[in-house]
Structure formats: structure tokens, C-alpha cells
Design a protein around this motif. Structure first.
Motif, PDB file in Angstrom:
ATOM      1  N   UNK A 122       0.808  -1.229   0.000  1.00 59.27           N
ATOM      2  CA  UNK A 122       0.000   0.000   0.000  1.00 59.27           C
ATOM      3  C   UNK A 122       0.836   1.272   0.000  1.00 59.27           C
ATOM      4  N   UNK A 123       2.163   1.117   0.099  1.00 58.64           N
ATOM      5  CA  UNK A 123       3.020   2.303   0.190  1.00 58.64           C
ATOM      6  C   UNK A 123       3.917   2.377  -1.036  1.00 58.64           C
ATOM      7  N   UNK A 124       3.655   3.323  -1.888  1.00 54.24           N
ATOM      8  CA  UNK A 124       4.451   3.441  -3.109  1.00 54.24           C
ATOM      9  C   UNK A 124       5.706   4.263  -2.819  1.00 54.24           C
ATOM     10  N   UNK A 125       6.734   3.554  -2.356  1.00 50.45           N
ATOM     11  CA  UNK A 125       7.954   4.251  -1.950  1.00 50.45           C
ATOM     12  C   UNK A 125       8.608   4.994  -3.111  1.00 50.45           C
ATOM     13  N   UNK A 126       8.604   4.339  -4.267  1.00 48.17           N
ATOM     14  CA  UNK A 126       9.254   4.992  -5.421  1.00 48.17           C
ATOM     15  C   UNK A 126       8.595   6.337  -5.721  1.00 48.17           C
ATOM     16  N   UNK A 127       7.254   6.344  -5.656  1.00 45.05           N
ATOM     17  CA  UNK A 127       6.539   7.600  -5.930  1.00 45.05           C
ATOM     18  C   UNK A 127       6.881   8.627  -4.852  1.00 45.05           C
ATOM     19  N   UNK A 128       6.945   8.165  -3.614  1.00 41.59           N
ATOM     20  CA  UNK A 128       7.260   9.086  -2.515  1.00 41.59           C
ATOM     21  C   UNK A 128       8.644   9.710  -2.702  1.00 41.59           C
ATOM     22  N   UNK A 129       9.644   8.854  -2.949  1.00 37.94           N
ATOM     23  CA  UNK A 129      11.017   9.374  -3.068  1.00 37.94           C
ATOM     24  C   UNK A 129      11.163  10.291  -4.288  1.00 37.94           C
ATOM     25  N   UNK A 130      10.409   9.951  -5.350  1.00 40.92           N
ATOM     26  CA  UNK A 130      10.464  10.812  -6.539  1.00 40.92           C
ATOM     27  C   UNK A 130       9.872  12.183  -6.216  1.00 40.92           C
ATOM     28  N   UNK A 131       8.738  12.167  -5.511  1.00 41.08           N
ATOM     29  CA  UNK A 131       8.083  13.419  -5.141  1.00 41.08           C
ATOM     30  C   UNK A 131       8.991  14.256  -4.229  1.00 41.08           C
ATOM     31  N   UNK A 132       9.744  13.556  -3.383  1.00 39.16           N
ATOM     32  CA  UNK A 132      10.655  14.259  -2.468  1.00 39.16           C
ATOM     33  C   UNK A 132      11.888  14.795  -3.201  1.00 39.16           C
ATOM     34  N   UNK A 133      12.005  14.428  -4.483  1.00 42.88           N
ATOM     35  CA  UNK A 133      13.154  14.835  -5.303  1.00 42.88           C
ATOM     36  C   UNK A 133      14.470  14.335  -4.733  1.00 42.88           C
ATOM     37  N   UNK A 134      14.410  13.102  -4.220  1.00 43.83           N
ATOM     38  CA  UNK A 134      15.627  12.486  -3.693  1.00 43.83           C
ATOM     39  C   UNK A 134      16.455  11.948  -4.848  1.00 43.83           C
ATOM     40  N   UNK A 135      17.778  11.940  -4.725  1.00 44.69           N
ATOM     41  CA  UNK A 135      18.592  11.312  -5.765  1.00 44.69           C
ATOM     42  C   UNK A 135      18.280   9.810  -5.821  1.00 44.69           C
ATOM     43  N   UNK A 136      18.579   9.188  -6.949  1.00 46.46           N
ATOM     44  CA  UNK A 136      18.276   7.759  -7.086  1.00 46.46           C
ATOM     45  C   UNK A 136      19.113   6.949  -6.101  1.00 46.46           C
ATOM     46  N   UNK A 137      18.501   5.928  -5.511  1.00 49.76           N
ATOM     47  CA  UNK A 137      19.246   5.006  -4.647  1.00 49.76           C
ATOM     48  C   UNK A 137      18.589   3.643  -4.697  1.00 49.76           C
ATOM     49  N   UNK A 138      19.330   2.627  -4.301  1.00 50.84           N
ATOM     50  CA  UNK A 138      18.828   1.257  -4.382  1.00 50.84           C
ATOM     51  C   UNK A 138      18.273   0.809  -3.034  1.00 50.84           C
ATOM     52  N   UNK A 139      19.026   1.066  -1.979  1.00 46.65           N
ATOM     53  CA  UNK A 139      18.570   0.603  -0.671  1.00 46.65           C
ATOM     54  C   UNK A 139      18.466   1.773   0.298  1.00 46.65           C
TER      55      UNK A 139
END
Ligand SMILES: [Zn+2]
Length: 672
Positions: free
Chosen positions: A258-275
Motif C-alpha cells: 500500500x506504500x508506493x515508496x518509489x513515488x514518494x522518493x520521486x516526489x521528495x526529489x531524492x537522488x536515485x538510490x537502491x537501498x
């Protein structure tokens, strides 16, 4: 503002002593000679001060620390006003300080604007349509320094302390701690009722009808209680491993559908990361459920509240006063709001502390002080080294590691070598609240940019004027801002006994944090590694448990014992700090004759000076808050607790066996 140093352990969020900033070391008028040192050293050394000191109406507590903090605020005001008076500021930093301060002092503009400068943010919340929108808005608010729902930032990887790791962590509560949502005593129940009324009042100030605000405040309380239920307690948070659950994005997607982490991190404008580190899995399970099940209107009320709560102190009087009424008056017992200029100067320091700090160091921190401070640190370090070499309870392999850790310890004094670059932060003459908002956004962005990069070990977590100090286990460093090198902690004109009793004790305290119940679990490079043999670990834990027992037996009120578990790290550091500083003084004095000054030997002056640092008066509400949430014990116990364990103290004041300030040998704790 944004989360920093999860395990940062400070000298004192609240602590405290001497009555004036005069050159004199300690004032005999601070004593209470009706009390014998052997019965209650805190009241002997500080009783006179306690009796004559009134807590200022705008304060929840008052201590010598605060005398210095207030004087320091005056110094900062001078810098702010000087910058503001100059037409052509000589540096970009001065322009920011000047405009930030001017915007804050413009009470008329704040009054005329009300909450309108923030309207565009409330409009965003109004426009949400789905749980996905709510998650996106949480990312947006996190980027403005609002800890709604949870917090997202970065921190050195506990197992690879050279690398910055993205991290999501429990948060989202308006009350001081998760336990405030569940205590069943009458005081706590009343506080919760008043909290809901406060939220409703704030929402009405925003223009909501009483009915809508009432429904909203109840929804907020329900949602926060759900988050609180799944939050770890302050004691559970002492275990670094309890907050470490590294996983990659696809694992996270599988665990929390239920938690779309990828969408969240993208919205936060975080740099790409794997873990990343998902600090508290149980919390995020509850959060994920709440996201799916809580009605949208309730989320909107919660987001409005959380955003308004974060920025209310910078708005017009209605908001500022209502915020003070609950969080200042009711929660801490303060009678009056602090004057505007103090709030503004503290905000400038909190938001652009290294711009203001650069001016502060140039104007108020003498190079000689830094040299003297470095010498004191070296002396205390040598004393601790000596103790580590001779501890009878620690075995050889552990001792070798402990010595290596001490030798690697990094020391920072005064301010950073390179000042933070604020050039991308636009500060202007107003509105004040938007300067705060932009600064928070700048800091949040600065934190997220670090993800995946090597840790910048030259960074500071406190601004230079701060009257405090800290140890960071994940960097194995002790840090002393310029602000702390003033009376009642330090004065170049005092004799060594008095300086060692005050700032020496603080230095020893921070150094010992590297070896307290949390710090000992990190190695010389700041990695969470077990470098202890089983035998030495067992012996350490037995000593730590004895400290927990001693402090759990103290009571702040008849119905409120201290939390020995919560305060154990600070208590271990206090015990070690005063012992090591004393050893440093003795090394310095060597075989020289002990000359009394004012009727007291150097050893006695050392302990009087050490006690003077802890003198403090609390309002009852503030004492309760401190005991329930703060890892530092109140001053009385920080003084008497450690000293009652020290044979050195008993010898200095000829404390007889059986006296309250001398614990029986079997109960005495000796760690460092
Ligand atoms: Zn501490």
C-alpha cells in the motif's frame, strides 16, 4: 529543523548554575551553609542560589546555563542589528542575517498578513483526492521541515559509517512523545483533552467553523494515536539496532504493497538510490494501514494541523499566542511569551546558524580561547587514557580497542573550518514565515542531496553560538561550539580547579559518551561493531545496570521516579565526566602543594565548581516534562548521583561512612 544525528548525545537539552557572568569563579552566596556537604552536596553548593533565584516569567526553568544563553542572545542581537544597520553588507551571509532579522522584527507586517503567506500550502492540501495524493503531500511537507506522518532524510549507514544512507523514520506526533497518548493518570487525560481543544482553536484561527475544527481535531487525535501506538518508546530507541532495517526498494514494495515508496522518493526529489533504512517496520505497517483506511478529510485535517503547528510561531499574534498557551504555558509552565527579539534571534540562529555563527566566531571567540580549550581537551583525554590503561574490570583485547577508539576520537572546537554555503537560499525582508519556510526547504534539500555520497565529517550539528556540546558515535567525535567557552563553564582567569570542575567535566562527559551504553557499541570509525569480549561486556553491563538502579530510585515528585533506563547514557557520562576531569586536575597539580583559595582546597573547589554547573529551578510542569522525555536527569541528581559514587569526593569533603553523599562500597559504581 530536519532530523539530524539520531544518536547524538548532548550535554544538556536542559541542565544547570552560577548566578552571574562576573569574572569571579564561584560566589559563596550560592552556598547554603545550613546544609552539610556530606548530606546533600547539591543543596550545600547551590542552595543559596536556588533560594534567591526566581524563574523569569517567560521561562519554564532557569539555570546558570540560561544566564549565559540569554547573554549570548544579546550578543547575537548586536550582530543582527549591526548587519541590519549597514547599508552595504560586506558579505552575502550578513545580508541574509540582516534581512532575516528585519523580517522577524516587523511585527506590523506579520500582524497584517495573518496566515495568508501560507495560503498556497493550505490550497495544496485542499486539492488532494486520494491516498496517493496524501503520500505525495507528505513528501512535499517533509521537504519543508514538517515531520508529518514520518520523516525522510539521511544518516551515516550504521554498518558503513563513511556512507550516507537514505532513511525513513517514525514521527508525525504533535505531543512530545508517544507515551503522552496513553498515560492513564488524570493529568495526562486532561492534557489530551486540552490538546484536542488546542488543535480545534488553531484550525478555527485558520477560518474553519467550530464544528469543522472540532471534527478535524478529533480526527487528528485519532490518527496521531494510531501512529503513536506503533511508535517505539524513548527507551526502545536507545538500541541503535532497533532503528536499523536496511532493505532495497523492491523488497520494500513487496512488504508494503500500500506504500508506493518509489513515488514518494520521486516526489521528495531524492537522488536515485537502491537501498534505504526503513528504521521502524512496525510503525510503517501501521502508517500504511492508516493511509489506506483513514478518510481523506481526516488526512487533510491532519496535514493542515501539522503544517500550521510547524509554522505557527512565525505568524501573527493570534497563532503565536495560542501556540504558546498550550505548548509553552500548559506543557512547561512558562507564564509569558519570550520577547519578540529573542524569538527572532533564536530563529535566525536555528535557520541560518552558520551565517550568523561566522559573525559570532569572528566577534566573540578569541583564538587564545581555542588554544586553551584544545589543551584542556588534551589533558582530559590523557586522563581517560590513563584510566583505560588501568581499569581492572576490562580485559586486554577490549582495552586495546578502547584505547584505539580514544586515540581516534575527533575533536572540534569553536566553529567549522568551512562555513556552509547558503548562496542558493534567498532570504529577503519578508514575510518572516516564508524566510523560515525557505530555510527549512534549503536544509531538507541539503540533507537529501547527501544520499549515496561519502559522509562529510567536517560538518557541524550545532551552530557556533550554541551553549552546549555533543558526541556523535557514528563519527566518533566530540564537538564544543564557541558559545560554551564562557562562565559558568570556562574563564581563562579562573584557577585550574574551577575550570576543570566546570568545562573539564563537560569535556569528560562528552568523551565518556563514546563508552556509554550506546557509544560503546560503535568502533573507532563510527561503525556499529561489537569490539568487546564477552567477559568485558558482561562486566560493563553489570555496572550500567547498577547506575540504572541508582537513578530509578530517585524521585522528581512523589508520583514520578526518574527513568533510569532512559537516562543511563547521560548518567554514565556524568559519572565518567566528573571522575576523569578530576583525574586530569590531579595530574596537572602533581605533587605541588595544595593551596587553599577562599578557604577551600583545589579538590574542594573542583567539586563546588562541578556542582555549580547543575543548579537549576524548574516549574513543576517543566520538571515533569523533563523527567518523562529527556535523557538527562534533573540537575540535582546529575550532581548528587555521580558524586555519591566517588571516593575522591568523599575524601575531599571528609564525608563519613553512612552519610547520604557516600554510598556503601558495595553499592558504589565505578566504570571509567
Ligand atoms: Zn551527554
Amino acid at each position: 529543523m530536519v532530523n539530524s544525528g539520531m544518536f547524538k548525545t548532548t550535554l544538556a537539552a536542559v541542565a544547570c548554575a552560577l548566578a552571574t557572568l562576573a569574572r569571579a569563579d564561584f560566589d559563596p552566596a550560592n552556598f547554603d551553609r545550613a546544609v552539610k556537604p556530606q548530606d546533600d552536596f547539591y543543596r550545600f553548593a547551590d542552595g543559596g542560589w536556588i533560594k534567591r533565584t526566581e524563574i523569569p516569567p517567560d521561562r519554564a526553568l532557569w539555570a546558570a546555563f540560561d544566564v549565559l544563553r540569554d547573554a549570548n542572545l544579546e550578543n547575537l542581537r548586536v550582530l543582527c542589528e549591526r548587519a541590519t544597520a549597514q547599508n552595504d553588507q560586506s558579505s552575502a551571509g550578513e545580508q541574509k542575517v540582516s534581512d532575516f532579522y528585519a523580517s522577524g522584527m516587523d511585527a506590523g507586517a506579520a500582524e497584517a498578513a495573518g496566515a495568508t503567506p501560507l495560503q498556497f500550502e493550505f490550497d495544496r492540501i485542499e486539492a488532494l483526492h486520494s491516498p496517493a495524493d496524501v503520500l505525495a503531500e507528505l513528501a512535499h511537507l517533509n521537504g519543508l521541515g514538517v515531520p508529518a506522518g514520518f520523516i525522510f532524510g539521511c544518516s551515516p549507514d550504521l554498518h558503513d559509517s563513511n556512507m550516507e544512507l537514505a532513511e525513513v523514520d517514525q514521527a508525525g506526533l504533535g505531543l512530545p512523545d508517544r507515551d503522552y497518548y496513553f498515560r492513564s493518570d488524570e493529568k495526562s487525560k486532561k492534557l489530551r483533552v486540552d490538546y484536542v481543544a488546542h488543535i480545534s482553536r488553531m484550525l478555527q484561527l485558520l477560518g474553519e467553523s467550530p464544528e469543522m475544527a472540532q471534527a478535524g481535531s478529533e480526527a487528528v487525535m485519532k490518527l496521531e494515536t494510531t501512529l503513536a501506538q506503533a511508535s517505539l518508546t524513548l527507551v526502545q530507541l536507545r538500541d541503535p539496532l532497533a532503528s536499523y532495517h536496511k532493505l532495497n526498494l523492491s523488497e520494500a514494495a513487496a512488504i508494503y504493497p500500500g506504500l508506493n515508496w518509489r513515488a514518494y522518493f520521486a516526489k521528495a526529489e531524492a537522488p536515485a538510490f537502491v537501498s534505504f533504512n526503513l528504521a521502524h517496520p512496525v510503525f510503517f505497517r501501521a502508517f500504511s494501514d492508516a493511509l489506506a483506511r483513514t478518510p481523506l478529510a481526516d488526512w487533510q485535517a491532519y496535514l493542515r494541523w501539522q503544517f500550521l503547528h510547524a509554522y505557527a510561531p512565525y505568524l501573527s499574534e493570534g497563532f503565536v499566542n495560542a501556540n504558546f498557551q498550550f505548548f509553552g504555558a500548559e506543557l512547561t509552565g512558562a507564564k509569558k511569551l519570550k520577547p519578540r527579539w529573542k524569538r527572532v534571534v533564536a530563529t535566525v540562529d536555528g535557520c541560518i546558524g552558520e551565517a550568523l555563527g561566522e559573525l559570532y566566531v569572528a566577534n566573540f571567540f578569541a583564538p587564545e580561547t581555542k588554544g586553551r580549550a584544545l589543551k584542556l581537551v588534551a589533558d582530559v583525554r590523557a586522563a581517560l587514557r590513563d584510566r583505560l590503561e588501568h581499569l581492572e574490570w576490562m580485559d586486554g583485547p577490549t582495552r586495546a580497542q578502547a584505547l584505539a577508539k580514544l586515540d581516534t576520537l575527533v575533536v572540534k572546537i569553536g566553529g567549522p573550518d568551512h562555513w556552509r554555503d547558503y548562496s542558493s537560499l534567498i532570504i529577503n525582508r519578508g514575510p518572516f514565515v516564508l524566510n523560515v519556510l525557505k530555510s527549512n526547504a534549503f536544509e531538507a534539500r541539503r540533507q537529501l542531496k547527501k544520499i549515496g555520497w561519502p559522509v562529510d565529517r567536517s560538518e557541524w550539528d550545532m551552530s557556533p553560538p550554541t551553549v552546549n556540546a555533543y558526541y556523535r558515535p557514528d563519527r566518533n567525535e566530540i564537538v564544543f561550539p564557541a558559545g560554551v567557552f564562557q562562565p559558568p563553564f570556562f574563564n581563562p582567569q579562573w584557577d585550574d580547579a574551577v575550570n576543570y570542575g566546570a568545562i573539564g567535566q563537560v569535556i569528560g562527559h562528552e568523551m565518556t559518551h563514546g563508552f556509554d551504553d550506546q557509544g560503546r557499541r560503535f568502533d573507532a570509525q563510527g561503525n556499529l561493531t561489537d569490539w568487546w569480549t564477552a567477559e568485558s561486556a558482561v562486566r560493563f553491563k553489570a555496572r550500567a545496570a547498577a547506575i540504572v538502579k541508582q537513578f530509578s530510585a530517585y524521585r522528581a515528585f512523589p508520583d514520578l521516579p526518574l527513568n533510569g533506563e532512559l537516562t543511563q547514557g547521560e548518567n554514565i557520562a556524568d559519572l565518567g565526566g566528573v571522575k576523569i576531569a578530576y583525574a586530569a586536575l590531579e595530574r596537572d597539580l602533581g605533587s605541588a602543594p595544595r593551596e587553599s583559595i577562599g578557604g577551600y582546597t583545589p579538590e574542594q573547589r573542583f567539586f563546588i565548581s562541578s556542582a555549580s554547573v547543575w543548579a537549576v529551578r524548574f516549574r513543576p510542569e517543566a520538571l515533569r516534562l523533563q523527567v518523562q522525555t529527556n535523557p538527562h536527569a534533573p540537575g540535582e541528581f546529575r550532581c548528587n548521583g555521580p558524586l555519591s559514587n566517588l571516593p575522591e569526593f568523599a575524601a575531599a569533603f571528609h564525608v563519613p561512612e553512612g552519610a547520604p553523599m557516600r554510598r556503601p562500597a558495595a553499592e558504589r559504581v565505578d566504570i571509567w
